[in-house]
Design an enzyme around this catalytic site. Structure first.
Site, PDB file in Angstrom:
ATOM      1  CD  GLU A  65      -2.469  -1.453   0.102  1.00 59.30           C
ATOM      2  OE1 GLU A  65      -2.987  -0.598  -0.707  1.00 59.30           O
ATOM      3  OE2 GLU A  65      -3.057  -2.893  -0.211  1.00 59.30           O
ATOM      4  N   GLY A  66       1.961   1.440  -1.003  1.00 60.89           N
ATOM      5  CA  GLY A  66       2.689   2.356  -0.852  1.00 60.89           C
ATOM      6  C   GLY A  66       4.073   2.088   0.196  1.00 60.89           C
TER       7      GLY A  66
END
Length: 590
Positions: A434-435
Site C-alpha cells: 500500500e505504498g
C-alpha cells in the site's frame, strides 16, 4: 496457553482511554455501541480468532495456494473459518445498516480486525481488502452500484480486491496501461494487473474487482485514470450470478511469506466493468480505499508483532536452560535478563503501536460524526497526519519484533518447524504494501507537514504537551516526554525552514522524521495508558494487567524512547551526504 489469545484487556484500555470509544458511544449515531455491547463483541471475536481462525495459520503456511484449472484453490481449513466469519456478521460491524451493516463505530472494527490478522495474516487479508472495497464504493459509487454490490460485500458472501499496479509500473500509477472502452452503459476492460492480493480464490461465490484503467481519450498521467467495478461473475437483474466475466488469474507469485494469501497476476479480456465516480477521477476514488488499507497494514504490523510476542513468550516459558542469576537449578529461559529485555521490547513496541493505531482510527469516526464542523476538520487532519506514521512506524518495528521472536527461539527459531520464522517472513511484506514506507514518509513530511506549514503536527504536539503538563503519577516520564517533544518541534522547524532552499531535503530526512515522530508518539500513548492504569487501581480495580501496563511504559521510556535522539540527529544532518555521490560512484568499490 493457547496458540493465540487476543489481548482483549489491552485492546479495551486502548479503545477507552486513548481512542475515546466512550465518547463515541455517547453520540446518537452510535447509541447501540454501549460498553456492554462493545465488550461482548470483543470477547466473542477473541473466541473466534482463537478457536476458529488461529488453527488455520500453520496449515495455510504449509499448504499454500494452488492455481488449478484457471482458478485458485485455498487450503480447506480456510473455507470453514471464512464461513464462520461470514455467518457471524464480522465483516458488517462498521457499515451502513441500509446495506446490511451494523452501524457500529469504525473504531470498533479495528481490534476485531487486529484479531483476524494476528490469528492468520494470510487469511485475514481477504476480509481486510473486502472492507476497503466497501469503503471505496460507499463513498464514490452510484446508488445502483451500491445496491448491487454493497450488501453482498458487507455480508461476506462476496469478496473485494484492489487492482492498481502493472508490470514495470510499481508505485508509479501514471504508467497504468489497462484499457477501458465505453460500451453502452458499461465499459470493456482489457489488460493485466500484478500483485493482486486474493485476486482469485474459492472462499466466496463472487469476487468484486476494483480496477484502475485508462479510457482512449484520457489525459496522460494519473489524471487520466478511471476506476471500475469488474465482477468475476456478472450479476443478473434479480441479484443472482450470471455469466463469467473473463477475469482470470494468469499466475501466482511465489512469495517469501503469507504463503496462503494468493497474490495473482490478473488478466482482463474484454471484461465488463462499471464506472465508479467520474471518468478520469479514478485515483481520487481509489485513495479512499488505499488510506483505509494503509491503516489496515499498520494494524497488521501490530497484529503480527503480537502473534510473534505470544509465540516467543510461550517458548521462553517452556525452554529449559542453564540456571539464571539467583537460581541454582536449570529453568525456563524467561528468567534470563537478555531474554526478558527482548520480550519487553516486543511487548512495548506492540502495545505502543496498538494505542497509536486505535487513536488514529478514532479520529476518523470523529471526523465524520463530531457535531462541530471545526472539530471535524481538525480530526480529519489529525487522522491524515497519523496515517503514514501508523503505516510506516508500526510496520518498521514489526520487522524488529518478529526478528527478536526468532532470536528468542535461538537456533530453533531458524528452523521452520517451530513457527517463529513464519511471522518474520510474513511481516516483511508490510513495509512494502500500500505504498512503500518511503512513500509513507514522503507523504508525512511533504503533504502532511510542509503543505500545511506543520499545523496538524503542531496541534498533535500540543496534545502531547497537555499530558506532560498534567504530570500525574509519572512526572519523571512526563518530563522526558517533554524533552522529546522539544526535539520534534525543532526537527519540524528545521524541515519547514530548509525545504524551500533544498529540494532534496524532504526525501533525505523523511524516513528518519517518520521514525522520530512514531517513537515519541508511542511513548506518549504508553504514558497515557500508564496513567489510566494507575487511576483504575486507585478506583479499586485489582488486576495484574494494570501493573504490567505501568512497567511496560517505564521500560519503553528507558529502552526504546532514547532512540529518538538518533533519529533527530539524522534529520538534522539533512541531505548533503545522501546526495553527494554520483550514481556511478556507488559502484566504485569494484
Amino acid at each position: 496457553m493457547a496458540d493465540y489469545n487476543a489481548p482483549v484487556k489491552d485492546m479495551k484500555l486502548a479503545l477507552n482511554q486513548i481512542a475515546r470509544m466512550t465518547e463515541l458511544s455517547s453520540m446518537p449515531v452510535y447509541e447501540d455501541a454501549s460498553a456492554d455491547m462493545v465488550d461482548a463483541i470483543l470477547d466473542e471475536a477473541a473466541r473466534v480468532a482463537r478457536d476458529v481462525v488461529a488453527p488455520t495459520n500453520w496449515d495455510g503456511d504449509q499448504k499454500g495456494v494452488q492455481l488449478k484449472d484457471g482458478g485458485v484453490v485455498c487450503p480447506e481449513s480456510f473455507h470453514e473459518a471464512y464461513q464462520q466469519y461470514a455467518e457471524g456478521g464480522w465483516g458488517s460491524l462498521q457499515f451502513d445498516p441500509e446495506y446490511g451493516g451494523q452501524g457500529m463505530p469504525y473504531l470498533l472494527s479495528i481490534p476485531v480486525m487486529e484479531m483476524w490478522q494476528s490469528a492468520n495474516m494470510a487469511w485475514g487479508l481477504c476480509p481486510l481488502l473486502s472492507q476497503g472495497a466497501v469503503e471505496c464504493l460507499s463513498l464514490n459509487a452510484s446508488d445502483e452500484i451500491k445496491s448491487i454490490y454493497l450488501p453482498k460485500l458487507i455480508s461476506g458472501e462476496w469478496a473485494g480486491t484492489m487492482n492498481l499496479t502493472e508490470g514495470g509500473a510499481g508505485s508509479d500509477l501514471s504508467q497504468v496501461r489497462c484499457k477501458a472502452e465505453k460500451d453502452g452503459d458499461s465499459y470493456r476492460i482489457t489488460g493485466e494487473k500484478i500483485f493482486i492480493t486474493w485476486g482469485d480464490h474459492s472462499l466466496t461465490d463472487n469476487i468484486v474487482h476494483l480496477v484502475l484503467a485508462r479510457l482512449p481519450d484520457a489525459p496522460a498521467g494519473v489524471r487520466g485514470i478511471s476506476l471500475f467495478v469488474v465482477p468475476k461473475y456478472l450479476v443478473n437483474a434479480d441479484g443472482s450470478l450470471g455469466d463469467y466475466n473473463n477475469t482470470k488469474p494468469l499466475s501466482l507469485e511465489h512469495k517469501m511469506g503469507i504463503h496462503a494469501s494468493p497474490t495473482a497476476v490478473m488478466g482482463f479480456e474484454n471484461s465488463i466493468g462499471y464506472l465508479v465516480g467520474e471518468e478520469n477521477r479514478g485515483l481520487a476514488c481509489m485513495f479512499t480505499m488505499m488510506n483505509n488499507a494503509r491503516l489496515g497494514v499498520g494494524l497488521q504490523g501490530v497484529a503480527i508483532s503480537e502473534r510473534a510476542y505470544q509465540h516467543a513468550l510461550n517458548f521462553a516459558h517452556e525452554r529449559i536452560q542453564s540456571p539464571a542469576v539467583g537460581y541454582k537449578e536449570a529453568g525456563p529461559i524467561i528468567r534470563h535478563g537478555d531474554v526478558r529485555r527482548m520480550l519487553l521490547t516486543m511487548k512495548a513496541f506492540t502495545e505502543a503501536g496498538r494505542a497509536l493505531t486505535y487513536d488514529a482510527c478514532g479520529s476518523i469516526d470523529f471526523a465524520h460524526h463530531a457535531e462541530d464542523e471545526t472539530r471535524r476538520a481538525r480530526e480529519k487532519a489529525r487522522a491524515a497526519l497519523l496515517t503514514p506514521v501508523v503505516k510506516g512506524w508500526c510496520t518498521e518495528f514489526a520487522q524488529e519484533v518478529t526478528s527478536i521472536g526468532v532470536q528468542i527461539h535461538g537456533g530453533m527459531g531458524f528452523v521452520e518447524e517451530t513457527g517463529a520464522a513464519q511471522y518474520y517472513r510474513d511481516a516483511r511484506i508490510l513495509p512494502i504494501y500500500e505504498g512503500t514506507n518511503g512513500i509513507q514518509a514522503l507523504d508525512l513530511v511533504g503533504r502532511k507537514i510542509l503543505m500545511d506549514k506543520g499545523e496538524a503536527l503542531t496541534l498533535l504536539l500540543a496534545e502531547m504537551r497537555e499530558t506532560v503538563a498534567a504530570g500525574g503519577e509519572f512526572a519523571e516520564l512526563a518530563a522526558e516526554l517533554g524533552e522529546a517533544i522539544l526535539v520534534v518541534e525543532q526537527a519540524r522547524d528545521d524541515l519547514l525552514a530548509g525545504a524551500a532552499d533544498d529540494p532534496q531535503l524532504a526525501g533525505a530526512v523523511a524516513h528518519n522524521f517518520m521514525m522520530l515522530l512514531g517513537t515519541v508518539a508511542g511513548a506518549w500513548e504508553l504514558l497515557r495508558q500508564a496513567e489510566a492504569a494507575k487511576g483504575l487501581q486507585a478506583e479499586g480495580e485489582d488486576d495484574a494487567f494494570l501493573e504490567t501496563k505501568q512497567v511496560t511504559a517505564r521500560f519503553y521510556f528507558e529502552q526504546i524512547l532514547p532512540r529518538y535522539l538518533g533519529y533527530a540527529r539524522m534529520v538534522k544532518a539533512g541531505s548533503a551526504t545522501i546526495t553527494e555521490m554520483s550514481d556511478e560512484q556507488f559502484a566504485t568499490a569494484w
